[in-house]
Design a protein around this motif. Structure first.
Motif, mmCIF file in Angstrom:
data_model
loop_
_atom_site.group_PDB
_atom_site.id
_atom_site.type_symbol
_atom_site.label_atom_id
_atom_site.label_comp_id
_atom_site.label_asym_id
_atom_site.label_seq_id
_atom_site.Cartn_x
_atom_site.Cartn_y
_atom_site.Cartn_z
ATOM 1 N N LEU A 136 59.433 103.480 48.799
ATOM 2 C CA LEU A 136 59.522 104.850 49.303
ATOM 3 C C LEU A 136 60.920 105.109 49.858
ATOM 4 C CD1 LEU A 136 56.101 105.274 51.152
ATOM 5 C CD2 LEU A 136 56.852 106.476 49.097
ATOM 6 N N PRO A 137 61.450 106.312 49.646
ATOM 7 C CA PRO A 137 62.806 106.605 50.096
ATOM 8 C C PRO A 137 62.891 107.020 51.568
ATOM 9 C CG PRO A 137 61.935 108.504 48.937
ATOM 10 C CD PRO A 137 60.879 107.429 48.838
ATOM 11 N N PHE A 138 61.759 107.163 52.222
ATOM 12 C CA PHE A 138 61.744 107.698 53.581
ATOM 13 C C PHE A 138 62.094 106.631 54.612
ATOM 14 C CE2 PHE A 138 58.385 110.049 51.198
ATOM 15 C CZ PHE A 138 59.115 111.222 51.025
ATOM 16 N N GLY A 139 62.718 107.098 55.713
ATOM 17 C CA GLY A 139 63.090 106.198 56.788
ATOM 18 C C GLY A 139 61.883 105.526 57.416
ATOM 19 N N ILE A 140 62.137 104.411 58.107
ATOM 20 C CA ILE A 140 61.063 103.618 58.687
ATOM 21 C C ILE A 140 61.214 103.554 60.205
ATOM 22 C CG2 ILE A 140 59.963 101.341 58.734
ATOM 23 C CD1 ILE A 140 61.217 100.868 55.965
ATOM 24 N N ILE A 141 60.138 103.868 60.906
ATOM 25 C CA ILE A 141 60.104 103.662 62.349
ATOM 26 C C ILE A 141 59.789 102.200 62.605
ATOM 27 C CG2 ILE A 141 58.850 104.171 64.476
ATOM 28 C CD1 ILE A 141 58.456 106.995 63.524
ATOM 29 N N ASP A 142 60.665 101.528 63.320
ATOM 30 C CA ASP A 142 60.468 100.116 63.608
ATOM 31 C C ASP A 142 59.378 99.922 64.650
ATOM 32 O OD1 ASP A 142 61.112 97.380 63.254
ATOM 33 O OD2 ASP A 142 62.204 97.398 65.137
#
Length: 227
Positions: A186-192
């Motif tokens: 997926l190209p979406f950012g990731i919340i750590d």
């Protein structure tokens, strides 16, 4: 949970990968019943074996409580998937839920005002809905913080709200973005991680100024004592 964007797919996909709905399949009300649990507290209830949801959607704390009931044989349900929302899903709660129901729980991060902000992919990484919202992790002065650093708050602009536009709506959650890419593609950012809400942080006077104690510290300690 009324829109399919909240489903961190319980069947096949992350919401950004499809439109699978997360609503539980329930038995008709006439076949459902609750009984007092023998030997339990007055407010404890046993769910009838006739009630077999396909998916379980609950606050993280409630999902853990149901998981403990399942492990103690006071509950017998076999949902294909479990989704947690509205509270931080701690490692301890995740472990108990996985043990009780046999699968890794999915997590959704949302707010009443903004609706969904992020949810887990098949790899259980928390992806932002960047096609629906513009999230900004900032410090106390609304300055962006780098990935891997916890911000003081989150500013969310909702792209789909036309009746009441929300532009840089402030949520006092301490959130950090991941510096890694996800193997799911997926190209979406990731919340750590979502560390907690600013209102829940304790502040103490120390020798070198204020000392902030995050709520997660207490959660980790309590879960550690509980095993």
């Amino acid at each position: 949970m009324t829109t399919d964007r909240f489903g961190a797919s319980f069947r096949d996909c992350h919401p950004a990968e499809g439109r699978a709905r997360n609503h539980a399949t329930r038995t008709p009300p006439a076949t459902r019943s609750c009984e007092r649990r023998p030997g339990g507290s007055d407010d404890s209830e046993r769910i009838s074996p006739d009630f077999q949801p396909e998916s379980l959607v609950a606050y993280a704390g409630m999902a853990k409580a149901l998981a403990l009931e399942q492990l103690d044989s006071r509950l017998n349900i076999n949902p294909r998937s479990v989704m947690c929302a509205s509270e931080v899903l701690t490692p301890g709660a995740r472990r108990v839920i996985r043990e009780a129901f046999g699968s890794e729980p999915y997590e959704t991060y949302a707010a009443t005002e903004t609706a969904g902000i992020a949810s887990d992919c098949l790899r259980h990484r928390l992806h932002l809905y960047e096609d629906l919202v513009i999230p900004e992790i900032v410090d106390d002065h609304n300055r962006p913080v780098p990935s891997g650093t916890y911000g003081s708050k989150l500013l969310v602009t909702v792209l789909f709200s036309r009746t009441l536009p929300l532009i840089r709506y402030e949520i006092s959650d301490s959130v950090a973005m991941s510096t890694e890419a996800c193997e799911c593609g997926l190209p979406f950012g990731i919340i750590d991680a979502v560390r907690g809400r600013r209102e829940d942080v304790l502040s103490f006077d120390g020798e070198r100024g204020h000392v902030l104690v995050q709520p997660g510290i207490f959660g980790d300690s309590i879960e550690g004592e509980a095993g």
